[in-house]
Write a protein that holds these residues in place. Structure first.
Motif, PDB file in Angstrom:
ATOM      1  N   HIS A 182      -3.939 -11.423   5.301  1.00  0.00           N
ATOM      2  CA  HIS A 182      -3.378 -11.744   3.810  1.00  0.00           C
ATOM      3  C   HIS A 182      -2.227 -10.983   3.338  1.00  0.00           C
ATOM      4  N   GLY A 183      -2.290  -9.623   3.780  1.00  0.00           N
ATOM      5  CA  GLY A 183      -1.447  -8.860   3.126  1.00  0.00           C
ATOM      6  C   GLY A 183       0.038  -9.142   3.820  1.00  0.00           C
ATOM      7  N   ALA A 184       0.110  -9.966   5.088  1.00  0.00           N
ATOM      8  CA  ALA A 184       1.423 -10.321   5.606  1.00  0.00           C
ATOM      9  C   ALA A 184       1.925 -11.444   4.626  1.00  0.00           C
ATOM     10  N   ARG A 185       0.994 -12.382   4.277  1.00  0.00           N
ATOM     11  CA  ARG A 185       1.217 -13.403   3.423  1.00  0.00           C
ATOM     12  C   ARG A 185       1.835 -13.129   2.371  1.00  0.00           C
ATOM     13  N   ARG A 186       1.149 -12.108   1.745  1.00  0.00           N
ATOM     14  CA  ARG A 186       1.383 -11.734   0.206  1.00  0.00           C
ATOM     15  C   ARG A 186       2.769 -11.146   0.275  1.00  0.00           C
ATOM     16  N   CYS A 187       3.426 -10.906   1.530  1.00  0.00           N
ATOM     17  CA  CYS A 187       4.677 -10.345   1.636  1.00  0.00           C
ATOM     18  C   CYS A 187       5.618 -11.259   1.754  1.00  0.00           C
ATOM     19  N   GLY A 188       5.184 -12.331   1.986  1.00  0.00           N
ATOM     20  CA  GLY A 188       6.136 -13.601   2.146  1.00  0.00           C
ATOM     21  C   GLY A 188       6.300 -13.778   3.607  1.00  0.00           C
ATOM     22  N   LYS A 189       5.428 -13.225   4.632  1.00  0.00           N
ATOM     23  CA  LYS A 189       5.567 -13.244   6.241  1.00  0.00           C
ATOM     24  C   LYS A 189       4.422 -14.218   6.622  1.00  0.00           C
ATOM     25  N   LEU A 190       4.616 -14.725   7.794  1.00  0.00           N
ATOM     26  CA  LEU A 190       3.409 -15.343   8.575  1.00  0.00           C
ATOM     27  C   LEU A 190       2.617 -14.298   9.202  1.00  0.00           C
ATOM     28  N   ALA A 191       1.322 -14.398   9.268  1.00  0.00           N
ATOM     29  CA  ALA A 191       0.446 -13.393   9.800  1.00  0.00           C
ATOM     30  C   ALA A 191       1.031 -13.304  11.376  1.00  0.00           C
ATOM     31  N   GLU A 192       1.500 -14.755  11.898  1.00  0.00           N
ATOM     32  CA  GLU A 192       1.719 -14.471  13.373  1.00  0.00           C
ATOM     33  C   GLU A 192       3.078 -13.710  13.655  1.00  0.00           C
ATOM     34  N   GLU A 193       3.920 -13.442  12.527  1.00  0.00           N
ATOM     35  CA  GLU A 193       5.234 -12.685  12.950  1.00  0.00           C
ATOM     36  C   GLU A 193       4.828 -11.356  13.108  1.00  0.00           C
ATOM     37  N   LEU A 194       3.774 -10.715  12.721  1.00  0.00           N
ATOM     38  CA  LEU A 194       3.658  -9.514  12.882  1.00  0.00           C
ATOM     39  C   LEU A 194       3.403  -9.005  14.225  1.00  0.00           C
ATOM     40  N   THR A 195       4.191  -7.795  14.623  1.00  0.00           N
ATOM     41  CA  THR A 195       4.074  -7.276  15.922  1.00  0.00           C
ATOM     42  C   THR A 195       3.008  -6.327  16.284  1.00  0.00           C
ATOM     43  N   SER A 196       2.673  -5.898  17.124  1.00  0.00           N
ATOM     44  CA  SER A 196       1.404  -5.083  17.471  1.00  0.00           C
ATOM     45  C   SER A 196       1.807  -3.863  16.919  1.00  0.00           C
ATOM     46  N   GLU A 197       2.940  -3.369  16.831  1.00  0.00           N
ATOM     47  CA  GLU A 197       3.361  -2.071  16.161  1.00  0.00           C
ATOM     48  C   GLU A 197       3.395  -2.113  14.410  1.00  0.00           C
ATOM     49  N   GLN A 198       3.448  -3.318  14.107  1.00  0.00           N
ATOM     50  CA  GLN A 198       3.363  -3.491  12.537  1.00  0.00           C
ATOM     51  C   GLN A 198       1.833  -3.599  12.149  1.00  0.00           C
ATOM     52  N   VAL A 199       1.001  -4.083  13.208  1.00  0.00           N
ATOM     53  CA  VAL A 199      -0.532  -4.179  13.055  1.00  0.00           C
ATOM     54  C   VAL A 199      -0.961  -2.739  12.785  1.00  0.00           C
ATOM     55  N   VAL A 200      -0.651  -2.096  13.980  1.00  0.00           N
ATOM     56  CA  VAL A 200      -1.098  -0.558  13.882  1.00  0.00           C
ATOM     57  C   VAL A 200      -0.485   0.033  12.647  1.00  0.00           C
ATOM     58  N   SER A 201       0.572  -0.192  12.374  1.00  0.00           N
ATOM     59  CA  SER A 201       1.148   0.355  10.915  1.00  0.00           C
ATOM     60  C   SER A 201       0.373   0.162   9.854  1.00  0.00           C
ATOM     61  N   SER A 202      -0.198  -1.326   9.772  1.00  0.00           N
ATOM     62  CA  SER A 202      -0.993  -1.810   8.677  1.00  0.00           C
ATOM     63  C   SER A 202      -2.300  -1.067   8.724  1.00  0.00           C
ATOM     64  N   LYS A 203      -3.071  -0.870   9.847  1.00  0.00           N
ATOM     65  CA  LYS A 203      -4.149  -0.284   9.992  1.00  0.00           C
ATOM     66  C   LYS A 203      -4.319   1.132   9.342  1.00  0.00           C
TER      67      LYS A 203
END
Length: 356
Positions: free
Chosen positions: A20-41
């Motif tokens: 949901h955070g990605a979509r609120r930023c105007g991104k698709l959740a599928e676009e997130l790289t593994s590095e960005q997921v770790v950074s979000s955590k």
């Protein structure tokens, strides 16, 4: 009406919050790289940790009972503890069996576990043993607190059990796999407690019991202890003065574990200290796991993590970042306004005569 019939049953996983955070930023959740997921955590961990700087989260208050040790002044709270909210000195009765009752154990000198002498031990000779107390016929005893003083160190899995006939035993409390430290009390407050003729502790983890004391207590009495600041504590002329009951404490906010420094230093090894303390929210775990937050905080946390992600994801427009920040501030304010216990406040002005 086709209502769901459930309340609080909807799971919002960590992965869901990040998506949901990605979509609120105007991104698709599928676009997130593994590095960005770790950074979000990690960003989620940062913001949850920072909540402790804004006040007490009422769901993140814990209780710990310390068994005091003669001539020991310092006691450490668990890692992640923030502040000691209430500190109370506690003592209790230790009922003894009547003429038809007694003590029993699978092996070892069972009397050593009930003699109020911390230097004697009931050392058993085989694994998965037990130690029990029978108060005798027509002498059922209520207990809501049970203490174990180990005579050795290691990992043990103890079951606390009760029985009315000595044949059928019911589990009163499963202590789980616990690390024992020799001569350090383990206290278990049991709600709602039990009124029974027989109590026992039984090892189930394949280890051999070595116990200094098995304490079945009741009628506990608690007295609040006064808090000292650093200046007052360090100014005490004799920090190691001993007494049966400590009256004051200094809370030392050190890392990795804050400590409570008691004064006077306790001299009685059969009393306790009850501490209610605020702590950090539990760590962010696996993506499929949940956060330790109540449902009323979901929207605030979702809005906050979206704002944090917007500052790290590439090509998020500034106006969207500002919008997400405004939403995060709004919903955090709403959540914090509700985070209170709603108890009445009692003011007692202490107005004294002023003289020169």
């Amino acid at each position: 009406m086709a209502y769901s019939g459930t309340v609080g049953a909807t799971r919002i996983s960590i992965q869901t919050l990040i998506d949901h955070g990605a979509r609120r930023c105007g991104k698709l959740a599928e676009e997130l790289t593994s590095e960005q997921v770790v950074s979000s955590k990690e960003s989620l961990f940062y913001l949850l940790s920072n909540l402790s700087n804004r006040g007490i989260q009422y769901w993140a208050i814990s209780k710990k009972v310390f068994g005091l040790k003669a001539d020991q002044a310092t006691y450490y709270l668990p890692e992640g503890s923030i502040d000691a909210l209430n500190v109370l000195y506690r003592n209790m009765n230790r009922p003894t069996p009547n003429n038809l009752g007694g003590y029993a154990a699978s092996s070892g000198v069972v009397a050593n576990a009930f003699d109020s002498d911390v230097d004697t031990k009931c050392v058993q000779s085989s694994p998965n043993g037990y130690i029990s107390i029978d108060y005798g016929p027509n002498n059922d005893i209520y207990s809501g607190s049970i203490g174990i003083l180990p005579g050795t160190s290691g990992e043990f899995h103890i079951l606390l059990e009760v029985s009315d006939d000595g044949v059928t035993w019911n589990i009163l409390h499963d202590c789980g796999v616990t690390t024992w430290v020799d001569n350090t009390w383990l206290w278990y407050d049991i709600e709602p407690g039990s009124t029974s003729q027989r109590y026992r502790m039984r090892e189930t983890g394949g280890n051999t019991l070595n116990v200094r004391e098995f304490y079945v207590g009741n009628m506990s009495r608690e007295v609040p202890m006064a808090r000292l600041n650093r200046d007052d504590y360090t100014s005490l002329p004799n920090k190691y003065f001993t007494a049966d009951q400590p009256y004051q404490f200094w809370f030392d906010r050190t890392i990795p574990q804050p400590s409570l420094n008691l004064w006077p230093v306790p001299s009685n090894p059969f009393v306790q200290m009850t501490v209610w303390y605020s702590r950090q929210i539990m760590d962010v775990g696996a993506l499929s796991g949940d956060l330790e937050i109540p449902q009323r905080w979901f929207l605030a946390i979702q809005s906050m993590i979206a704002h944090q992600m917007s500052m790290e994801l590439p090509q998020v427009p500034l106006d969207r970042i500002m919008l997400l920040k405004a939403q995060a501030d709004e919903y955090l304010f709403q959540a914090e306004q509700e985070e209170r216990d709603k108890s009445p406040i009692y003011f007692a002005p202490n107005i004294a005569v002023y003289t020169r």
